[in-house]
Design a protein around this motif. Structure first.
Motif, mmCIF file in Angstrom:
data_model
loop_
_atom_site.group_PDB
_atom_site.id
_atom_site.type_symbol
_atom_site.label_atom_id
_atom_site.label_comp_id
_atom_site.label_asym_id
_atom_site.label_seq_id
_atom_site.Cartn_x
_atom_site.Cartn_y
_atom_site.Cartn_z
ATOM 1 N N ILE A 50 -11.967 -55.953 85.452
ATOM 2 C CA ILE A 50 -11.855 -57.307 85.603
ATOM 3 C C ILE A 50 -11.818 -57.839 84.293
ATOM 4 N N LYS A 51 -12.193 -57.518 83.355
ATOM 5 C CA LYS A 51 -12.225 -58.152 81.936
ATOM 6 C C LYS A 51 -10.673 -57.767 81.508
ATOM 7 N N LEU A 54 -8.031 -59.740 83.307
ATOM 8 C CA LEU A 54 -8.127 -61.224 82.497
ATOM 9 C C LEU A 54 -7.305 -61.353 81.534
ATOM 10 N N LYS A 55 -7.557 -60.219 80.584
ATOM 11 C CA LYS A 55 -6.553 -60.228 79.201
ATOM 12 C C LYS A 55 -5.186 -60.067 79.875
ATOM 13 N N ILE A 57 -3.806 -61.358 82.454
ATOM 14 C CA ILE A 57 -3.226 -62.766 83.144
ATOM 15 C C ILE A 57 -3.189 -63.371 81.877
ATOM 16 N N ALA A 58 -3.959 -63.437 80.956
ATOM 17 C CA ALA A 58 -3.672 -64.379 79.598
ATOM 18 C C ALA A 58 -2.489 -64.175 78.944
ATOM 19 N N LYS A 63 1.657 -69.500 84.607
ATOM 20 C CA LYS A 63 0.771 -68.600 85.589
ATOM 21 C C LYS A 63 1.406 -68.721 86.794
ATOM 22 N N PHE A 87 -11.641 -60.690 93.551
ATOM 23 C CA PHE A 87 -11.172 -61.143 92.338
ATOM 24 C C PHE A 87 -9.698 -61.353 92.497
ATOM 25 N N CYS A 88 -9.007 -60.373 93.144
ATOM 26 C CA CYS A 88 -7.561 -60.361 93.272
ATOM 27 C C CYS A 88 -7.441 -61.413 94.273
ATOM 28 N N TYR A 91 -7.116 -64.867 92.946
ATOM 29 C CA TYR A 91 -5.779 -65.224 92.272
ATOM 30 C C TYR A 91 -4.497 -65.104 93.402
#
Length: 153
Positions: A50-51, A54-55, A57-58, A63, A87-88, A91
């Motif tokens: 997940i980390k 998130l990278k 996504i950043a 978005k 998590f998915c 989003y």
């Protein structure tokens, strides 16, 4: 295909010596064939996945481009974990899985990891040193994204 429509992800183990290893989790945008995010970790956990996501996504400035994102992976335990699936869903990402025991379904990722190992550790370096190996991985990903010749649609 436009960028940020389909990402693939996978984990590979990098053995540094007889006792040390790291896990490389990477995400590749299938439109650009570039590694958009990766993490090198001692453990292969859902929180590390997940980390790394998130990278990824950043890296996306708008978005809204992620509204119809599909994330493709194998059916490994971190990709089928409830925490990752939730998590998915949060989003609104669609999850796509390879068929069981069918690595060809995730060929771009499998190929990237194989090339990384072939073009670095197997042919040239074999440092047996974790810190040096991590530097080699980071340099290779930069090379892969910017310099290495690849065939793209």
């Amino acid at each position: 295909m436009k960028p940020n429509r389909v990402w693939s992800t996978d984990v590979t183990v990098i053995k540094h010596n007889h006792t040390e290893k790291s896990n490389l989790i990477s995400f590749i945008d299938l439109a650009t064939r570039k590694v958009i995010a990766y993490t090198i970790s001692d453990s292969m956990t859902t929180s590390v996945l997940i980390k790394t996501l998130l990278k990824a996504i950043a890296t996306v400035s708008n978005k809204k481009d992620l509204k119809k994102l599909i994330i493709h992976s194998d059916q490994g335990s971190i990709y089928t974990a409830t925490e990752y699936i939730e998590f998915c869903r949060k989003y609104k990402f669609k999850i796509s899985y390879s068929a069981i025991a069918t690595p060809a379904d995730n060929a771009v990722q499998e190929s990237f990891h194989a090339r990384l190992k072939c073009e670095t550790f197997y042919n040239n370096y074999n440092t047996q040193n974790k810190i040096k190996d991590i530097i080699i991985i980071k340099k290779y990903i930069e090379f892969y994204n910017t310099t290495r010749v690849s065939l793209k649609k």
